[in-house]
Design an enzyme around this catalytic site. Sequence first.
Site, PDB file in Angstrom:
ATOM      1  N   SER A 106      -5.386  -3.381  -9.171  1.00  0.00           N
ATOM      2  CA  SER A 106      -4.577  -4.561  -9.482  1.00  0.00           C
ATOM      3  C   SER A 106      -5.072  -5.268 -10.742  1.00  0.00           C
ATOM      4  CB  SER A 106      -4.604  -5.546  -8.317  1.00  0.00           C
ATOM      5  OG  SER A 106      -4.191  -4.910  -7.141  1.00  0.00           O
TER       6      SER A 106
HETATM    7  N1  SAH Z   1      -6.770  -3.790  -4.234  1.00  0.00           N
HETATM    8  C1  SAH Z   1      -6.642  -2.465  -4.743  1.00  0.00           C
HETATM    9  C2  SAH Z   1      -5.169  -2.144  -4.852  1.00  0.00           C
HETATM   10  C3  SAH Z   1      -4.882  -0.725  -4.665  1.00  0.00           C
HETATM   11  S1  SAH Z   1      -3.181  -0.308  -4.676  1.00  0.00           S
HETATM   12  C4  SAH Z   1      -7.322  -2.352  -6.080  1.00  0.00           C
HETATM   13  O1  SAH Z   1      -7.306  -3.345  -6.822  1.00  0.00           O
HETATM   14  O2  SAH Z   1      -7.837  -1.293  -6.416  1.00  0.00           O
HETATM   15  C5  SAH Z   1      -2.782  -0.385  -2.964  1.00  0.00           C
HETATM   16  C6  SAH Z   1      -3.442   0.588  -2.058  1.00  0.00           C
HETATM   17  O3  SAH Z   1      -2.850   0.460  -0.764  1.00  0.00           O
HETATM   18  C7  SAH Z   1      -3.272   2.050  -2.451  1.00  0.00           C
HETATM   19  O4  SAH Z   1      -4.523   2.649  -2.620  1.00  0.00           O
HETATM   20  C8  SAH Z   1      -2.510   2.657  -1.270  1.00  0.00           C
HETATM   21  O5  SAH Z   1      -2.875   3.989  -0.979  1.00  0.00           O
HETATM   22  C9  SAH Z   1      -2.879   1.713  -0.145  1.00  0.00           C
HETATM   23  N2  SAH Z   1      -1.958   1.723   1.004  1.00  0.00           N
HETATM   24  C10 SAH Z   1      -0.595   1.764   1.004  1.00  0.00           C
HETATM   25  N3  SAH Z   1      -0.118   1.769   2.261  1.00  0.00           N
HETATM   26  C11 SAH Z   1      -1.207   1.741   3.087  1.00  0.00           C
HETATM   27  C12 SAH Z   1      -1.370   1.747   4.500  1.00  0.00           C
HETATM   28  N4  SAH Z   1      -0.341   1.800   5.358  1.00  0.00           N
HETATM   29  N5  SAH Z   1      -2.623   1.712   4.988  1.00  0.00           N
HETATM   30  C13 SAH Z   1      -3.698   1.680   4.171  1.00  0.00           C
HETATM   31  N6  SAH Z   1      -3.612   1.684   2.827  1.00  0.00           N
HETATM   32  C14 SAH Z   1      -2.372   1.710   2.288  1.00  0.00           C
END
Ligand code: SAH
Length: 213
Positions: free
Chosen positions: A60
């Site tokens: 993010s």
């Molecule tokens: N806060 C993180 C954002 C990553 S993007 C950062 O700054 O790096 C969002 C993440 O949510 C992705 O890695 C995706 O795989 C995960 N995600 C999506 N649906 C999910 C679910 N049902 N359970 C766990 N993770 C999930």
Amino acid sequence: MSEEAPKIKLIMELRRRGITDQRVLGAMERVPRELFVPHLFSDQAFDDTALPIDCGQTISQPFVVAYMTQMLAVGDRMKVLEIGTGSGYQTAILAALSRRTYTIERYRPLMIDAERRFKELKISNITTRVGDGLKGWPEQAPFDRIIITAAAEEWPVEICNQLKIGGLMIMPIGKTSTDQKLVRIERTEEDFDVTDLIPVRFVPLVEGVAREN
Ligand code: SAH
């Protein structure tokens, strides 16, 4: 430019955009974002933009991480649940501010990388799980704070029910990638109070654990 200059510039930009919580700014200053972005993008680690990570996901934008963390008002004795570990950057910020942060990711390779970073940074108050975040973490519920870092189309009832009364949750919600907003939810004795915050763009929250290949 000195090595610290891009980071100082970013912190100033966050302040200018309304991040005033010193604990949040302090955590953003201490956690080395360059360790959480792919090598290819390390020179952009302190730009205020989201960047691609493995498995087609994103780390993010720093402003969004700071804003969500500030709106979540995390105290140092709190138990926090994060859904969507991704790179683990937001997790490390939450860990710096809370007693313990529980984090769930559906892609095992992303979690392996995130765990390696936590170890390298000697962060010991994070508990990880590869699983479906839509189920929350019932064995550890209730939580003081919950943060979802992927966008839900529908209200995630199971997760909301794992919030303590008086607890806060923050998440993006929206049907399409161009129509998402952050909402803050407070659990009251009888109900959930919802406040709309800012428009955002997150990857979708997807049901189930990602298939290994
Ligand atoms: N806060 C993180 C954002 C990553 S993007 C950062 O700054 O790096 C969002 C993440 O949510 C992705 O890695 C995706 O795989 C995960 N995600 C999506 N649906 C999910 C679910 N049902 N359970 C766990 N993770 C999930």
